[in-house]
Motif scaffolding. Structure first.
Motif, PDB file in Angstrom:
ATOM      1  N   CYS A  65       0.866  -1.181   0.000  1.00 32.70           N
ATOM      2  CA  CYS A  65       0.000   0.000   0.000  1.00 32.70           C
ATOM      3  C   CYS A  65       0.905   1.234   0.000  1.00 32.70           C
ATOM      4  O   CYS A  65       1.493   1.577   1.021  1.00 32.70           O
ATOM      5  CB  CYS A  65      -0.925   0.013   1.215  1.00 32.70           C
ATOM      6  N   LEU A  66       1.001   1.885  -1.166  1.00 30.67           N
ATOM      7  CA  LEU A  66       1.902   3.008  -1.334  1.00 30.67           C
ATOM      8  C   LEU A  66       1.162   4.224  -1.890  1.00 30.67           C
ATOM      9  O   LEU A  66      -0.009   4.148  -2.249  1.00 30.67           O
ATOM     10  CB  LEU A  66       3.065   2.617  -2.252  1.00 30.67           C
ATOM     11  N   THR A  67       1.874   5.337  -1.996  1.00 25.57           N
ATOM     12  CA  THR A  67       1.244   6.621  -2.268  1.00 25.57           C
ATOM     13  C   THR A  67       0.726   6.764  -3.686  1.00 25.57           C
ATOM     14  O   THR A  67      -0.403   7.226  -3.903  1.00 25.57           O
ATOM     15  CB  THR A  67       2.244   7.762  -1.984  1.00 25.57           C
ATOM     16  N   VAL A  93      -0.518  -8.374  -3.949  1.00 23.73           N
ATOM     17  CA  VAL A  93      -1.803  -7.690  -3.789  1.00 23.73           C
ATOM     18  C   VAL A  93      -1.512  -6.219  -3.528  1.00 23.73           C
ATOM     19  O   VAL A  93      -0.989  -5.864  -2.472  1.00 23.73           O
ATOM     20  CB  VAL A  93      -2.618  -8.296  -2.626  1.00 23.73           C
ATOM     21  N   ASP A  94      -1.845  -5.388  -4.490  1.00 19.77           N
ATOM     22  CA  ASP A  94      -1.522  -3.965  -4.404  1.00 19.77           C
ATOM     23  C   ASP A  94      -2.749  -3.168  -3.973  1.00 19.77           C
ATOM     24  O   ASP A  94      -3.692  -3.005  -4.738  1.00 19.77           O
ATOM     25  CB  ASP A  94      -1.006  -3.469  -5.754  1.00 19.77           C
ATOM     26  N   PHE A  95      -2.709  -2.648  -2.739  1.00 14.76           N
ATOM     27  CA  PHE A  95      -3.804  -1.835  -2.215  1.00 14.76           C
ATOM     28  C   PHE A  95      -3.691  -0.357  -2.621  1.00 14.76           C
ATOM     29  O   PHE A  95      -4.554   0.445  -2.272  1.00 14.76           O
ATOM     30  CB  PHE A  95      -3.830  -1.925  -0.682  1.00 14.76           C
ATOM     31  N   SER A  96      -2.617  -0.003  -3.331  1.00 21.27           N
ATOM     32  CA  SER A  96      -2.418   1.381  -3.749  1.00 21.27           C
ATOM     33  C   SER A  96      -3.462   1.781  -4.794  1.00 21.27           C
ATOM     34  O   SER A  96      -4.108   0.934  -5.406  1.00 21.27           O
ATOM     35  CB  SER A  96      -1.019   1.554  -4.346  1.00 21.27           C
ATOM     36  N   ASP A 120      -4.654  -5.891  -8.571  1.00 20.45           N
ATOM     37  CA  ASP A 120      -4.891  -4.515  -8.139  1.00 20.45           C
ATOM     38  C   ASP A 120      -6.099  -4.553  -7.217  1.00 20.45           C
ATOM     39  O   ASP A 120      -7.155  -5.077  -7.558  1.00 20.45           O
ATOM     40  CB  ASP A 120      -5.101  -3.567  -9.320  1.00 20.45           C
ATOM     41  N   ALA A 121      -5.914  -4.029  -6.001  1.00 20.19           N
ATOM     42  CA  ALA A 121      -6.928  -4.201  -4.960  1.00 20.19           C
ATOM     43  C   ALA A 121      -7.047  -2.952  -4.095  1.00 20.19           C
ATOM     44  O   ALA A 121      -6.854  -2.996  -2.874  1.00 20.19           O
ATOM     45  CB  ALA A 121      -6.584  -5.409  -4.096  1.00 20.19           C
ATOM     46  N   PRO A 122      -7.351  -1.791  -4.692  1.00 20.90           N
ATOM     47  CA  PRO A 122      -7.494  -0.566  -3.900  1.00 20.90           C
ATOM     48  C   PRO A 122      -8.627  -0.693  -2.894  1.00 20.90           C
ATOM     49  O   PRO A 122      -9.541  -1.511  -3.058  1.00 20.90           O
ATOM     50  CB  PRO A 122      -7.790   0.511  -4.951  1.00 20.90           C
ATOM     51  N   VAL A 123      -8.548   0.116  -1.850  1.00 15.93           N
ATOM     52  CA  VAL A 123      -9.465  -0.029  -0.722  1.00 15.93           C
ATOM     53  C   VAL A 123     -10.284   1.234  -0.497  1.00 15.93           C
ATOM     54  O   VAL A 123      -9.905   2.327  -0.913  1.00 15.93           O
ATOM     55  CB  VAL A 123      -8.703  -0.385   0.568  1.00 15.93           C
ATOM     56  N   ALA A 136     -13.660  -1.988   2.359  1.00 21.29           N
ATOM     57  CA  ALA A 136     -14.160  -2.581   1.121  1.00 21.29           C
ATOM     58  C   ALA A 136     -13.002  -2.600   0.141  1.00 21.29           C
ATOM     59  O   ALA A 136     -12.369  -1.583  -0.100  1.00 21.29           O
ATOM     60  CB  ALA A 136     -15.316  -1.760   0.567  1.00 21.29           C
ATOM     61  N   VAL A 137     -12.710  -3.771  -0.403  1.00 22.16           N
ATOM     62  CA  VAL A 137     -11.586  -3.938  -1.326  1.00 22.16           C
ATOM     63  C   VAL A 137     -12.133  -4.386  -2.678  1.00 22.16           C
ATOM     64  O   VAL A 137     -12.853  -5.379  -2.764  1.00 22.16           O
ATOM     65  CB  VAL A 137     -10.575  -4.976  -0.801  1.00 22.16           C
ATOM     66  N   MET A 138     -11.786  -3.642  -3.719  1.00 21.13           N
ATOM     67  CA  MET A 138     -12.257  -3.936  -5.068  1.00 21.13           C
ATOM     68  C   MET A 138     -11.084  -4.388  -5.917  1.00 21.13           C
ATOM     69  O   MET A 138     -10.073  -3.692  -6.017  1.00 21.13           O
ATOM     70  CB  MET A 138     -12.936  -2.702  -5.664  1.00 21.13           C
ATOM     71  N   ALA A 139     -11.158  -5.578  -6.487  1.00 15.82           N
ATOM     72  CA  ALA A 139      -9.976  -6.189  -7.088  1.00 15.82           C
ATOM     73  C   ALA A 139     -10.110  -6.389  -8.588  1.00 15.82           C
ATOM     74  O   ALA A 139     -11.203  -6.526  -9.137  1.00 15.82           O
ATOM     75  CB  ALA A 139      -9.690  -7.532  -6.418  1.00 15.82           C
ATOM     76  N   GLY A 140      -8.940  -6.426  -9.239  1.00 15.56           N
ATOM     77  CA  GLY A 140      -8.837  -6.792 -10.637  1.00 15.56           C
ATOM     78  C   GLY A 140      -7.694  -7.768 -10.805  1.00 15.56           C
ATOM     79  O   GLY A 140      -6.650  -7.615 -10.180  1.00 15.56           O
TER      80      GLY A 140
END
Length: 296
Positions: A65-67, A93-96, A120-123, A136-140
């Motif tokens: 999880c980065l900027t 798993v990238d939450f960025s 890709d899993a931004p939150v 809530a995590v939405m993934a691709g």
């Protein structure tokens, strides 16, 4: 559930998310560019890695999880980056949050160079959601990689949804930010109107609960605006502006109008010009204060 895990990025979101993995009993190696930010995770039982590559080495799932896009590219493909240590068939798993096109490019590169999978899993849910495990995590990405990551993500989120192939999670997050960024601005206006009109603005969430104006942002943001509670920040203004600008770029490419989100973006840009990139996003409320009056 005994696999070794890694978490790269101990910022506002990454630290509480990593601590939830530790609280669930998982073995987690952590790394952050500023090593001191890893201290709370290490105190909670994490292993401190000397580099992103070292953190990823031996991990079945690597969380990050980065900027922004630049930070992600550096952490993954730069010197001593994740790609140097990640195992073949492991899952990143990238939450960025970043542009969907960049995510697709990075995912293809990681698969080609290392044989590892990228989700890709931004939150959504902010720091409170990260601390409570209600994100809530939405993934691709690939369905099999999603299934492997899901048991671990569930320790950090109440919802984990595969929206489609690579980039679909980022696109969904941009839709989320169009809604949330615009709503923050509207809540600031409504809260200021209540204050200036002489009613107790702090009671708006109570009065409107269950009605059409009610929402989680209403219940969380309005009390913070009224009380002037901005520390610790709910989220940085820079992060919201970055996402809104990315959404506007995608909208231009797709011919999709974004008048409200564009206005919200300029509002956050004004806040940053006045208070800096790390200002709490909710300080947009202070922009509505008439001159000559004290700001909370």
């Amino acid at each position: 559930m005994s696999d070794q895990l890694a978490y790269v990025g101990m910022g506002l979101m990454g630290l509480p998310m990593a601590k939830r993995l530790l609280a669930a009993g998982h073995r987690v190696a952590v790394w952050n560019r500023t090593a001191a930010k890893c201290a709370p995770a290490v105190e909670a039982g994490a292993t401190l890695a000397g580099s992103a590559a070292e953190a990823a080495r031996g991990a079945a799932i690597v969380f990050m999880c980065l900027t922004d896009t630049k930070a992600v590219e550096s952490a993954v493909f730069g010197k001593d980056g994740i790609a140097e240590g990640i195992a073949r068939d492991a899952v990143l798993v990238d939450f960025s949050s970043m542009a969907p096109e960049a995510t697709r490019d990075f995912a293809a590169r990681l698969l080609a160079e290392r044989g590892a999978h990228w989700l890709d899993a931004p939150v959504s849910g902010g720091v409170p959601g990260a601390e409570a495990g209600t994100l809530a995590v939405m993934a691709g990405g690939d369905a099999a990689a999603f299934a492997r990551a899901e048991p671990y993500v569930r320790a950090m989120a109440q919802r984990f949804t595969l929206m489609g192939p690579s980039g679909a999670g980022q696109t969904t997050k941009l839709c989320n930010q169009v809604i949330v960024g615009s709503l923050m601005c509207v809540l600031a206006e409504a809260t200021r109107l209540a204050t200036n009109a002489g009613i107790e603005a702090a009671r708006l969430p109570e009065a409107l609960a269950g009605g059409w104006a009610d929402s989680k942002p209403m219940q969380i943001c309005v009390p913070r605006m009224v009380s002037g509670t901005y520390d610790p920040p709910l989220g940085h203004a820079y992060t919201m502006l970055k996402d809104l600008d990315t959404a506007r770029l995608l909208a231009m490419q797709k011919g999709s109008p974004l008048p409200m989100a564009s206005l919200a973006a300029e509002t956050f840009r004004m806040l940053i010009a006045r208070e800096g990139e790390e200002a709490d996003a909710l300080r947009i409320f202070t922009l509505t204060e008439p001159q000559g009056r004290e700001q909370p």
